[in-house]
Design a protein around this motif. Structure first.
Motif, short mmCIF file in Angstrom:
data_model
loop_
_atom_site.label_atom_id
_atom_site.label_comp_id
_atom_site.label_asym_id
_atom_site.label_seq_id
_atom_site.Cartn_x
_atom_site.Cartn_y
_atom_site.Cartn_z
N LEU A 10 0.91 -1.11 0.15
CA LEU A 10 0.00 -0.06 0.01
C LEU A 10 0.90 1.24 0.11
O LEU A 10 0.47 2.12 -0.74
CB LEU A 10 -0.88 -0.02 1.21
N ILE A 11 1.76 1.32 0.77
CA ILE A 11 2.82 2.29 0.77
C ILE A 11 3.34 2.64 -0.61
O ILE A 11 3.33 3.73 -1.05
CB ILE A 11 4.02 1.94 1.77
N SER A 12 3.75 1.48 -1.22
CA SER A 12 4.32 1.73 -2.63
C SER A 12 3.33 1.92 -3.58
O SER A 12 3.80 3.13 -4.41
CB SER A 12 4.84 0.14 -2.91
N TYR A 13 1.90 1.44 -3.55
CA TYR A 13 1.07 2.21 -4.46
C TYR A 13 0.82 3.61 -4.12
O TYR A 13 0.55 4.27 -5.11
CB TYR A 13 -0.28 1.47 -4.09
N PHE A 14 0.76 3.95 -3.07
CA PHE A 14 0.41 5.25 -2.76
C PHE A 14 1.63 6.55 -3.01
O PHE A 14 1.16 7.37 -3.53
CB PHE A 14 -0.26 5.63 -1.30
N ASN A 15 2.92 6.03 -3.01
CA ASN A 15 3.67 6.77 -3.49
C ASN A 15 3.69 6.68 -5.02
O ASN A 15 3.89 8.11 -5.62
CB ASN A 15 5.16 5.95 -3.25
N LYS A 16 3.35 5.73 -5.69
CA LYS A 16 3.12 5.74 -7.10
C LYS A 16 1.90 6.67 -7.54
O LYS A 16 2.06 7.37 -8.33
CB LYS A 16 2.72 4.28 -7.66
N LEU A 17 0.85 6.64 -6.64
CA LEU A 17 -0.40 7.41 -6.93
C LEU A 17 0.08 9.13 -6.74
O LEU A 17 -0.31 9.81 -7.50
CB LEU A 17 -1.52 7.15 -5.90
N LEU A 18 0.92 9.32 -5.64
CA LEU A 18 1.46 10.47 -5.49
C LEU A 18 2.26 11.05 -6.49
O LEU A 18 2.02 12.29 -7.22
CB LEU A 18 2.28 10.65 -4.04
N ASP A 19 3.07 10.22 -7.08
CA ASP A 19 3.84 10.67 -8.24
C ASP A 19 2.94 10.92 -9.47
O ASP A 19 3.31 11.88 -10.15
CB ASP A 19 4.84 9.46 -8.84
N PHE A 20 2.01 10.00 -9.76
CA PHE A 20 1.06 10.24 -10.88
C PHE A 20 0.49 11.48 -10.63
O PHE A 20 0.12 12.35 -11.68
CB PHE A 20 -0.04 9.07 -10.92
N TYR A 21 -0.27 11.77 -9.66
CA TYR A 21 -1.04 13.20 -9.28
C TYR A 21 -0.29 14.29 -9.52
O TYR A 21 -0.54 15.40 -9.93
CB TYR A 21 -1.99 13.05 -8.29
N ALA A 95 2.13 10.50 6.50
CA ALA A 95 2.69 11.59 5.72
C ALA A 95 2.35 11.84 4.18
O ALA A 95 1.98 12.57 3.76
CB ALA A 95 4.38 11.56 5.79
N LEU A 96 2.28 10.27 3.75
CA LEU A 96 1.75 10.26 2.08
C LEU A 96 0.25 10.60 2.12
O LEU A 96 0.21 11.20 1.36
CB LEU A 96 1.59 8.62 2.03
N PHE A 97 -0.49 10.34 3.19
CA PHE A 97 -2.05 10.49 3.02
C PHE A 97 -1.97 12.33 2.93
O PHE A 97 -2.78 12.80 2.18
CB PHE A 97 -2.63 10.24 4.17
N ARG A 98 -1.08 12.92 3.80
CA ARG A 98 -1.15 14.51 3.60
C ARG A 98 -0.69 14.97 2.52
O ARG A 98 -1.27 15.94 1.96
CB ARG A 98 -0.19 15.01 4.88
N ARG A 99 0.33 14.42 2.03
CA ARG A 99 1.03 14.81 0.64
C ARG A 99 0.09 14.63 -0.47
O ARG A 99 -0.44 15.49 -1.30
CB ARG A 99 2.21 14.22 0.65
N LEU A 100 -0.67 13.75 -0.49
CA LEU A 100 -1.43 12.98 -1.26
C LEU A 100 -2.84 14.04 -1.61
O LEU A 100 -3.34 14.59 -2.60
CB LEU A 100 -2.01 11.78 -1.45
N GLU A 105 -6.13 18.62 -3.57
CA GLU A 105 -6.52 19.77 -3.34
C GLU A 105 -6.27 20.74 -4.34
O GLU A 105 -7.03 21.71 -4.95
CB GLU A 105 -6.51 20.05 -1.89
N GLU A 106 -5.08 20.78 -4.54
CA GLU A 106 -4.40 21.76 -5.62
C GLU A 106 -4.66 21.48 -6.97
O GLU A 106 -4.86 22.40 -7.86
CB GLU A 106 -2.89 21.81 -5.44
N MET A 107 -4.90 20.35 -7.12
CA MET A 107 -5.51 19.76 -8.47
C MET A 107 -6.86 20.13 -8.54
O MET A 107 -7.22 20.61 -9.65
CB MET A 107 -5.29 18.25 -8.82
N GLN A 112 -10.46 23.56 -11.39
CA GLN A 112 -11.70 24.84 -11.09
C GLN A 112 -11.34 26.12 -11.93
O GLN A 112 -12.12 26.67 -12.76
CB GLN A 112 -12.15 25.01 -9.78
N GLN A 113 -10.26 26.51 -11.90
CA GLN A 113 -9.69 28.05 -12.50
C GLN A 113 -9.75 27.49 -14.00
O GLN A 113 -9.93 28.49 -14.85
CB GLN A 113 -8.39 27.96 -12.06
N ASN A 114 -9.35 26.34 -14.24
CA ASN A 114 -9.16 25.86 -15.78
C ASN A 114 -10.53 26.06 -16.45
O ASN A 114 -11.10 26.63 -17.57
CB ASN A 114 -8.70 24.58 -16.15
N THR A 115 -11.64 25.58 -15.57
CA THR A 115 -13.14 25.38 -16.17
C THR A 115 -13.68 26.74 -16.20
O THR A 115 -14.26 27.07 -17.01
CB THR A 115 -13.88 24.58 -15.02
#
Length: 160
Positions: A10-21, A95-100, A105-107, A112-115
Motif C-alpha cells: 500500500l505504501i508503494s502504491y500510494f507513492n506511485k499514486l502521489l507521483d502520478f497526481y 505523511a503520504l496521506f497528507r501529501r496526496l 486539493e491543488e489539482m 476549477q480555474q481551468n473550467t
C-alpha cells in the motif's frame, strides 16, 4: 492490524499514486498557463495528454481495488486504514496521506480555474460567432481572410 507485506504494498502504491497526481497537476497547471496567456492553439495537445492521464488513472484505480481487498477493511478510504498499519509504517502512511491530499486539493483548485477560464473563452467565442452570423459584412471579411490565408479578425475559427 495489517500485515507488513500488505502495508508495504500500500505504501508503494500510494507513492506511485502521489507521483502520478503530481505529474497530472503539472499538466493542469500547464493548461492553466496556456489559457491565461491566450495560447489556445496548445489546448488540443494538452487535452490529448489529459486523456492519457485519465486512462492511467483507471488502471491505478483497478490496482487500488485489488490492494484494498487484501486489507482488513476493503471498502475503507485510505485515511481510515492508517490506524491499521503496523507502527513502523503508520507514520509513513500518514505523511503520504497528507501529501496526496494536498496535491489533490491543488489539482481540484487548478481544474476549477481551468473550467472558469474555458467557460469565459467559450462565451467570448460564441459572441464572435453570433456577430458573424448576424452581420453579413463581418462574415464576408472573415471569409476573405480565410481564403487569402491571413488571420481572421477574431481569435478563433468557426470550425470550433
Amino acid at each position: 492490524m495489517m500485515d507488513e507485506k500488505t502495508s508495504g504494498s500500500l505504501i508503494s502504491y500510494f507513492n506511485k499514486l502521489l507521483d502520478f497526481y503530481q505529474k497530472f497537476l503539472g499538466l493542469e497547471k500547464e493548461k492553466l498557463d496556456d489559457l491565461q496567456n491566450g495560447r489556445l492553439d496548445l489546448l488540443d495537445e494538452c487535452l490529448k495528454r489529459e486523456q492519457a492521464f485519465v486512462l492511467e488513472a483507471r488502471g491505478l484505480e483497478q490496482e487500488r481495488a485489488k490492494l484494498m481487498d487484501l486489507t482488513p477493511q476493503p471498502d475503507a478510504q485510505f485515511r481510515a486504514l492508517i490506524p491499521q498499519f503496523p507502527g513502523e509504517y503508520r507514520e509513513q502512511a500518514q505523511a503520504l496521506f497528507r501529501r496526496l491530499s494536498s496535491v489533490l486539493e491543488e489539482m481540484k483548485e487548478t481544474n476549477q480555474q481551468n473550467t472558469v477560464l474555458l467557460e469565459q473563452k467559450l462565451h467570448a467565442a460564441s459572441a464572435v460567432i453570433d456577430k458573424l452570423k448576424n452581420r453579413s459584412e463581418l462574415r464576408k471579411t472573415y471569409d476573405e481572410k480565410i481564403r487569402d490565408g491571413s488571420q481572421p479578425p477574431a481569435f478563433l475559427s468557426t470550425k470550433i
